[in-house]
Scaffold this active site. Sequence first.
Site, PDB file in Angstrom:
ATOM      1  N   GLU A 252      -9.919 -64.608  20.385  1.00 10.11           N
ATOM      2  CA  GLU A 252     -10.511 -63.805  21.449  1.00 10.11           C
ATOM      3  C   GLU A 252      -9.495 -63.545  22.552  1.00 10.11           C
ATOM      4  O   GLU A 252      -8.663 -64.393  22.871  1.00 10.11           O
ATOM      5  CB  GLU A 252     -11.747 -64.468  22.061  1.00 10.11           C
ATOM      6  CG  GLU A 252     -11.451 -65.746  22.835  1.00 10.11           C
ATOM      7  CD  GLU A 252     -12.526 -66.079  23.878  1.00 10.11           C
ATOM      8  OE1 GLU A 252     -12.519 -65.456  24.954  1.00 10.11           O
ATOM      9  OE2 GLU A 252     -13.330 -66.979  23.592  1.00 10.11           O
TER      10      GLU A 252
ATOM     11  N   LYS B  12     -22.182 -71.296  22.702  1.00 11.22           N
ATOM     12  CA  LYS B  12     -20.942 -71.860  23.223  1.00 11.22           C
ATOM     13  C   LYS B  12     -21.297 -72.782  24.383  1.00 11.22           C
ATOM     14  O   LYS B  12     -21.700 -72.306  25.452  1.00 11.22           O
ATOM     15  CB  LYS B  12     -20.041 -70.703  23.667  1.00 11.22           C
ATOM     16  CG  LYS B  12     -18.936 -71.029  24.636  1.00 11.22           C
ATOM     17  CD  LYS B  12     -18.259 -69.734  25.085  1.00 11.22           C
ATOM     18  CE  LYS B  12     -17.491 -69.906  26.370  1.00 11.22           C
ATOM     19  NZ  LYS B  12     -16.843 -68.647  26.797  1.00 11.22           N
TER      20      LYS B  12
END
Length: 212
Positions: free
Chosen positions: A48, A137
């Site tokens: 990411e 997350k």
Amino acid sequence: MTTPDMQRAELRAALTRCPLVAILRGITPPEVDAVGDALVDAGFSMIEVPLNSPDPFASIARLVARLGDRALVGAGTVLTVEDVARLRDTGARLMISPNTNPAVIAAAADAGLIALPGYFTPSEAFAALAAGAAGLKLFPAEAASPPVIKAHRAVLPRDVPILAVGGMTPDTIPEWRDVCDGFGLGSALYKPGQDAATVAQQATRFVEAIAR
């Protein structure tokens, strides 16, 4: 169009290959090819680029073109529905956010992206899943502990992947290994300006840590 179940299956497949997400905060487009190659060569299957990096969508588009057939590529620190639309246009697969924003999560899922939002409480976790999150997350993980994830798992659906993000190092990962499905790696893996050789060394240490 992919369904939420398909998105979750795609996420789980990537986590099975390697349960590590590289967070390249601060990287620039000219640097991203070599660093991306180093990560994938070390075994990483998810990368990411946070949107508070310089020209992040350009970096993401380069990674997708170069490594999209070998890794799930996407953005972190995605905060708005408009960001989701720009991310979709790069061909990315991952939408990662630091918070639980149902509108952003739903927009990502509707766009066929794997939504991996940040959460810290069971209430946030269930709100994220209701909006279409493929996984969760736990952030910031350094403010929690492995028993926190264990307690969350007692009430969350069993098929939901949970990643610990924040403060992860090769030394701390083993204590979390039994309670979560993956880890997001920030400054211990990559700091702005580090070259690909340095990142490769650090990536190898993390890959070795998950095998312990």
